[in-house]
Design an enzyme around this catalytic site. Structure first.
Site, PDB file in Angstrom:
ATOM      1  N   ARG A   1       4.610   3.797  -1.847  1.00  0.00           N
ATOM      2  CA  ARG A   1       5.457   2.622  -2.051  1.00  0.00           C
ATOM      3  C   ARG A   1       6.386   2.771  -3.244  1.00  0.00           C
ATOM      4  NH1 ARG A   1       0.993  -1.198  -2.120  1.00  0.00           N
ATOM      5  NH2 ARG A   1      -0.293   0.514  -1.406  1.00  0.00           N
TER       6      ARG A   1
ATOM      7  N   GLU B   1      -8.000   0.744  -8.205  1.00  0.00           N
ATOM      8  CA  GLU B   1      -8.668  -0.569  -8.168  1.00  0.00           C
ATOM      9  C   GLU B   1      -9.679  -0.541  -7.016  1.00  0.00           C
ATOM     10  OE1 GLU B   1      -5.938  -3.711  -7.333  1.00  0.00           O
ATOM     11  OE2 GLU B   1      -7.379  -5.289  -7.786  1.00  0.00           O
TER      12      GLU B   1
HETATM   13  P1  AMP Z   1      -3.701   1.041 -10.263  1.00  0.00           P
HETATM   14  O1  AMP Z   1      -3.843   2.529 -10.352  1.00  0.00           O
HETATM   15  O2  AMP Z   1      -5.005   0.328 -10.320  1.00  0.00           O
HETATM   16  O3  AMP Z   1      -2.687   0.498 -11.241  1.00  0.00           O
HETATM   17  O4  AMP Z   1      -3.167   0.732  -8.809  1.00  0.00           O
HETATM   18  C1  AMP Z   1      -1.835   0.876  -8.516  1.00  0.00           C
HETATM   19  C2  AMP Z   1      -1.622   1.457  -7.169  1.00  0.00           C
HETATM   20  O5  AMP Z   1      -2.464   0.905  -6.159  1.00  0.00           O
HETATM   21  C3  AMP Z   1      -0.224   1.194  -6.756  1.00  0.00           C
HETATM   22  O6  AMP Z   1       0.294   2.365  -6.164  1.00  0.00           O
HETATM   23  C4  AMP Z   1      -0.320   0.061  -5.769  1.00  0.00           C
HETATM   24  O7  AMP Z   1       0.510   0.342  -4.679  1.00  0.00           O
HETATM   25  C5  AMP Z   1      -1.761  -0.013  -5.341  1.00  0.00           C
HETATM   26  N1  AMP Z   1      -2.397  -1.320  -5.553  1.00  0.00           N
HETATM   27  C6  AMP Z   1      -3.421  -1.590  -6.399  1.00  0.00           C
HETATM   28  N2  AMP Z   1      -3.807  -2.860  -6.330  1.00  0.00           N
HETATM   29  C7  AMP Z   1      -2.994  -3.448  -5.446  1.00  0.00           C
HETATM   30  C8  AMP Z   1      -2.877  -4.783  -4.944  1.00  0.00           C
HETATM   31  N3  AMP Z   1      -3.690  -5.763  -5.352  1.00  0.00           N
HETATM   32  N4  AMP Z   1      -1.918  -5.028  -4.027  1.00  0.00           N
HETATM   33  C9  AMP Z   1      -1.097  -4.044  -3.611  1.00  0.00           C
HETATM   34  N5  AMP Z   1      -1.160  -2.771  -4.032  1.00  0.00           N
HETATM   35  C10 AMP Z   1      -2.097  -2.468  -4.939  1.00  0.00           C
END
Ligand code: AMP
Length: 169
Positions: free
Chosen positions: A57, A94
């Site tokens: 994305r 996450e």
């Molecule tokens: P993080 O590494 O935890 O910051 O997660 C970021 C990545 O996971 C990004 O590439 C987002 O596209 C995806 N992501 C994590 N949590 C969400 C969420 N609640 N909604 C949409 N995409 C998420």
């Protein structure tokens, strides 16, 4: 106005995750270009040389942003996708564990990189991307996101790296 085009999807991809769905934003001929304009306005174009997006994305926002600001685009990809010599970093999500890679010659030494992704959650993905850019000799000018989930403290995880986001929850 961007906010109206972000859809909440509960329990995706796992129970307890409130997924921020950006497909309505991409679908809108008005909101999508407006979003790219707003991202471009967040950070002075003179402060970076190249835009780097994180699969997948991050590509959807990073590539148009690079076109809009007259910069080149570098993809950071999931493992096994890049054809040339690459370096990789693993990180916690996450919702799980993953790995990302970059070509060793993707940025030239000292080049200033703007990193782009759709959502800042825990910051694990972007933290790994920052490490990758530095590993291949780039300097991270800033990071930017369409959406920031404030309660997950991703900003803190990124330390001194400047963080910009359009919509905060
Ligand atoms: P993080 O590494 O935890 O910051 O997660 C970021 C990545 O996971 C990004 O590439 C987002 O596209 C995806 N992501 C994590 N949590 C969400 C969420 N609640 N909604 C949409 N995409 C998420």
């Amino acid at each position: 106005m961007i906010e109206r085009f972000i859809r909440d999807v509960p329990d995706f991809p796992k129970p307890g995750i409130l997924f921020k769905d950006i497909t309505p934003l991409l679908q809108s001929a008005e909101a999508f270009p407006e979003c790219i304009d707003q991202l471009a306005a967040l950070i002075p174009a003179s402060s970076y040389d190249v835009v780097c997006g994180i699969e997948s994305r991050g590509f959807l926002f990073g590539a148009p942003l690079a076109l809009r600001t007259g910069k080149g685009f570098v993809p950071i990809r999931k493992p096994g996708k890049l054809p040339y010599k690459s370096v990789s970093q693993s990180y916690d999500l996450e919702y799980g564990k993953d790995r990302i890679e970059i070509h060793v010659d993707a940025v030239s030494h000292g080049q200033r990189v703007l990193l782009v992704d759709d959502v800042l959650a825990t910051g694990g993905t972007m933290d790994a991307a920052v490490k990758l850019v530095r590993q291949v000799g780039g300097r991270v000018a800033a990071t930017c996101f369409v959406i920031e989930l404030l309660f997950l403290n991703g900003r803190k995880r990124l330390g001194d790296v400047p963080v910009h986001s359009l919509v905060k929850y």
